[in-house]
Design a protein around this motif. Structure first.
Motif, PDB file in Angstrom:
ATOM      1  N   PRO A 196     -30.530  36.936 -32.489  1.00 58.81           N
ATOM      2  CA  PRO A 196     -30.979  36.151 -31.330  1.00 58.81           C
ATOM      3  C   PRO A 196     -31.170  36.988 -30.069  1.00 58.81           C
ATOM      4  N   PHE A 231     -26.210  38.859 -38.107  1.00 53.97           N
ATOM      5  CA  PHE A 231     -25.835  38.492 -36.743  1.00 53.97           C
ATOM      6  C   PHE A 231     -26.480  39.470 -35.762  1.00 53.97           C
ATOM      7  N   GLU A 268     -30.500  30.529 -37.268  1.00 49.39           N
ATOM      8  CA  GLU A 268     -29.433  30.411 -36.284  1.00 49.39           C
ATOM      9  C   GLU A 268     -29.425  29.018 -35.665  1.00 49.39           C
ATOM     10  N   ASP A 294     -25.812  37.396 -44.802  1.00 47.19           N
ATOM     11  CA  ASP A 294     -26.067  36.793 -43.493  1.00 47.19           C
ATOM     12  C   ASP A 294     -26.182  37.871 -42.420  1.00 47.19           C
TER      13      ASP A 294
END
Length: 220
Positions: free
Chosen positions: A86, A83, A140, A81
């Motif tokens: 965005p 992060f 997301e 995953d």
């Protein structure tokens, strides 16, 4: 950095990139890795986000703290995953959440600017990476919708069923493995552990679910 210890086939951000190109890609991105101990914060709310992180090992919790200091577990990230993506399109890359190492975690970092700017060598695999990063923005959004679906249920029982149904869809198997401990699961469901534990026992008694430790099965 050498790519030999990283299986890029398990990481959606690197989907479609050949192994022979992976070393070159990491060099192009000025990639680096960092390890975190259990309980260590990886990123704090309102920190500037300068890198995209890929979870290589362990579990990362995304937390939001209110004005009274109460923390809500929004979601969690596991191996593969990502992060930080965005913030690729945001002019003010300030984190809206805190990231917390739930256990021993290793993260591969790449700089945001290297995802946005064309590679000077015009590498095809760099273009693939950028396309993957934007595709993950949709992921997301899906995680956010899942959280909303679970936590807007009208009762704790319905929240538990929604959570287990979500995991069942993700895992695609009869026996569901919860990645969250009982305490973490209660935090995710915005409940307290004792109330949730009591409800789990009632649901088992009523024949809705069965469970053994972190393994659950939906019976109806």
């Amino acid at each position: 950095m050498r790519a030999s210890s990283i299986d890029n086939r398990r990481i959606p951000l690197f989907e479609g990139i050949e192994r022979r190109d992976f070393d070159a890609l990491l060099g192009c991105l000025k990639a680096n890795t960092r390890r975190y101990s259990p309980g260590e914060f990886i990123l704090l709310d309102q920190d500037a986000v300068r890198q995209v992180g890929v979870v290589l090992r362990g579990t990362v919790h995304l937390l939001k703290e209110d004005h009274a200091g109460h923390r809500t577990l929004l979601t969690w990230l596991e191996e593969g995953d990502v992060f930080g993506e965005p913030y690729i399109t945001r002019p003010d890359p300030m984190s809206d959440v805190s990231l917390y190492a739930a256990n021993a975690v290793e993260v591969l970092y790449v700089c945001l600017e290297y995802l946005l700017q064309p590679c000077k060598n015009n590498c095809a695999f760099h273009r693939t990476l950028t396309a993957n990063a934007f595709r993950l923005l949709g992921e997301e959004y899906r995680l956010l919708l899942e959280k909303i679906e679970v936590c807007t249920q009208s009762s704790l029982r319905e929240k538990i069923l929604a959570y287990l149904t979500m995991l069942s869809r993700r895992q695609g198997q009869k026996y569901i493995i919860s990645p969250l401990s009982r305490t973490e699961m209660a935090a995710y469901l915005q409940s307290n552990r004792s109330a949730m534990t009591r409800e789990l026992s009632l649901m088992k008694r009523d024949g809705l679910i069965d469970f053994d430790g972190s393994t659950f099965v939906l019976l109806k």
